[in-house]
Design a protein around this motif. Structure first.
Motif, short mmCIF file in Angstrom:
data_model
loop_
_atom_site.label_atom_id
_atom_site.label_comp_id
_atom_site.label_asym_id
_atom_site.label_seq_id
_atom_site.Cartn_x
_atom_site.Cartn_y
_atom_site.Cartn_z
N GLY A 1 -1.97 4.92 1.98
CA GLY A 1 -0.88 4.28 2.98
C GLY A 1 -1.25 3.57 4.21
O GLY A 1 -0.66 3.25 5.00
N PHE A 2 -2.70 3.68 4.36
CA PHE A 2 -3.20 2.63 5.47
C PHE A 2 -3.54 1.41 4.81
O PHE A 2 -4.87 1.35 4.40
CB PHE A 2 -4.34 3.67 6.13
N GLY A 3 -2.96 0.44 4.83
CA GLY A 3 -3.44 -0.84 4.22
C GLY A 3 -3.99 -1.58 5.16
O GLY A 3 -4.04 -1.90 6.27
N GLU A 4 -4.99 -2.43 4.26
CA GLU A 4 -5.73 -3.36 4.75
C GLU A 4 -5.88 -4.52 3.93
O GLU A 4 -5.72 -4.79 2.88
CB GLU A 4 -7.12 -2.87 5.11
N VAL A 5 -5.70 -5.86 4.44
CA VAL A 5 -5.98 -7.09 3.78
C VAL A 5 -6.99 -7.96 4.68
O VAL A 5 -7.07 -7.87 5.69
CB VAL A 5 -4.78 -8.05 3.41
N PHE B 1 -4.81 -4.74 9.35
CA PHE B 1 -4.57 -3.23 8.91
C PHE B 1 -2.89 -2.95 9.56
O PHE B 1 -2.42 -3.49 10.45
CB PHE B 1 -5.25 -2.23 9.75
N VAL B 2 -2.32 -2.30 8.58
CA VAL B 2 -0.76 -1.85 8.86
C VAL B 2 -0.81 -0.47 8.64
O VAL B 2 -1.30 0.17 7.60
CB VAL B 2 0.13 -2.72 7.88
N ALA C 1 0.75 -1.31 0.15
CA ALA C 1 -0.08 0.07 -0.05
C ALA C 1 0.87 1.04 -0.09
O ALA C 1 1.60 1.74 1.07
CB ALA C 1 -0.96 0.16 1.25
N PRO C 2 1.16 1.94 -1.33
CA PRO C 2 2.03 3.18 -1.19
C PRO C 2 1.35 4.42 -0.25
O PRO C 2 0.20 4.60 -0.49
CB PRO C 2 2.21 3.23 -2.73
N ILE C 3 2.20 4.85 0.11
CA ILE C 3 1.94 6.16 0.71
C ILE C 3 2.26 7.26 -0.32
O ILE C 3 1.52 8.24 -0.65
CB ILE C 3 2.88 6.52 1.88
N HIS D 1 -6.38 2.50 2.15
CA HIS D 1 -7.18 3.78 2.72
C HIS D 1 -6.34 5.10 2.86
O HIS D 1 -5.20 5.00 3.08
CB HIS D 1 -7.90 3.27 4.09
N GLU D 2 -7.04 6.07 2.86
CA GLU D 2 -6.48 7.37 3.04
C GLU D 2 -6.69 7.82 4.55
O GLU D 2 -7.81 7.49 5.03
CB GLU D 2 -7.18 8.47 2.28
N ILE D 3 -5.76 8.29 5.06
CA ILE D 3 -5.86 8.87 6.44
C ILE D 3 -5.15 10.30 6.34
O ILE D 3 -4.39 10.54 5.35
CB ILE D 3 -5.13 8.06 7.52
N THR D 4 -5.10 11.04 7.30
CA THR D 4 -4.56 12.46 7.35
C THR D 4 -2.86 12.27 7.46
O THR D 4 -2.28 11.32 8.26
CB THR D 4 -4.79 13.12 8.63
N ARG D 5 -2.33 13.05 6.30
CA ARG D 5 -0.87 12.84 6.71
C ARG D 5 -0.28 14.30 6.26
O ARG D 5 -0.86 15.34 5.86
CB ARG D 5 -0.34 12.03 5.57
N LEU D 6 1.02 14.49 6.65
CA LEU D 6 1.94 15.76 6.35
C LEU D 6 2.84 15.19 5.78
O LEU D 6 3.76 14.59 5.98
CB LEU D 6 2.30 16.36 7.93
#
Length: 288
Positions: A158-162, A174-175, A106-108, A139-144
């Motif tokens: 970059g919030f990966g789920e399998v 989730f990772v 899951a790329p950031i 998934h998307e989460i808040t990032r800086l």
């Protein structure tokens, strides 16, 4: 007939009657139930393939991962054709191949290549699994962003789920890799995003067990992490430290589990060379 024999006869007759009525098997199942399904899970920030000495050595890292004997591993700081520091390799794919495991990356960041026609330059998180991966979501989460000279907090992937099926039990793994800065404000937003996403995903698969793996960049007592512990349990180990790898002083790497997942053991293996973090590994039981 002796008194003891009469009592035994009455007991046998009672069990027989209950069995005929269909009550006895239900009582037995309610008392015991099927045993939990064992699963060995781990998390490891692999420092883009470089050890504590900053030398890229994928053989060394694969050996460290193999020594965990884990069924599922969450990886952070994973390069895929990123650049010279990791020899332009698909590190996620290479580690999966060497370990004989499935992989979901899951790329950031996903950037254009330096030379046209070459693969995209990517950096993110990954899951390695001995079980087939039924589905995967980034998934998307808040990032800086670290790639923007003037970043502002914004949703980014970059919030990966399998989703796996482990001996009949659906498991959502989730990772994540939370913000590293001293100011906790971005982590506060990321924790809120994480809880929201995990709640939505939990309701989408009946009976799913959930596991969150990652580098949280905060210690277990950090205030910004406290909302996580409303739905999840930190597997520990209590007092275990993971960073920096050579002389660790704090734990910022986690295996966290949701409802229906029993923690049996957790440890921080003494692996000071393969990364700048140490891994965390936990033995859990998945309740059916």
């Amino acid at each position: 007939m002796p008194r003891r024999s009469r009592s035994a006869a009455r007991l046998v007759l009672s069990v027989a009657v209950l069995t005929l009525l269909g009550t006895a098997p239900a009582v037995a199942a309610e008392r015991h139930g099927p045993p939990p399904v064992p699963l060995r899970i781990a998390t490891y920030n692999i420092h883009a393939g470089a050890g504590a000495d900053n030398v890229f050595d994928l053989d060394r890292q694969a050996a460290a991962l193999r020594a965990l004997h884990a069924d599922v591993i969450g990886l952070q700081e994973v390069d895929v054709h990123w650049g010279a520091r990791s020899q332009d390799l698909d590190v996620a794919g290479e580690l999966a191949r060497r370990l004989g495991m499935r992989v979901s990356f899951a790329p950031i960041y996903s950037l254009d290549p330096v030379t046209a026609g070459e693969p995209r330059r990517e950096f993110g998180v990954a899951v390695l699994s001995r079980y087939p991966i039924r589905s995967a979501v980034n998934h998307e989460i808040t990032r800086l962003s670290t790639q923007d000279p003037n970043p502002v907090p914004a949703p980014a992937p970059g919030f990966g789920e399998v989703t796996l099926k482990v001996r009949g039990v659906p498991v959502q793994v989730f990772v994540t890799h939370l913000d590293y800065r001293a100011d906790p404000s971005v982590r506060v937003a990321q924790v809120a995003d994480t809880r929201r996403i995990m709640a939505a995903e939990r309701s989408s698969v009946r009976g799913a067990r959930q596991v969150l793996l990652g580098d949280f960049n905060a210690t277990p007592d950090a205030g910004e992490l406290s909302p996580l512990w409303q739905e999840l349990r930190d597997a520990g180990p209590v007092g275990g430290v993971t960073y920096p790898a050579d002389v660790p002083v704090k734990r910022i790497d986690y295996v966290a589990v949701g409802a229906g997942v029993d923690v049996r053991t957790a440890s921080v293996p003494a692996e000071p060379a393969a990364s700048d973090h140490r891994p965390v590994v936990a033995e859990v039981g998945l309740r059916r």
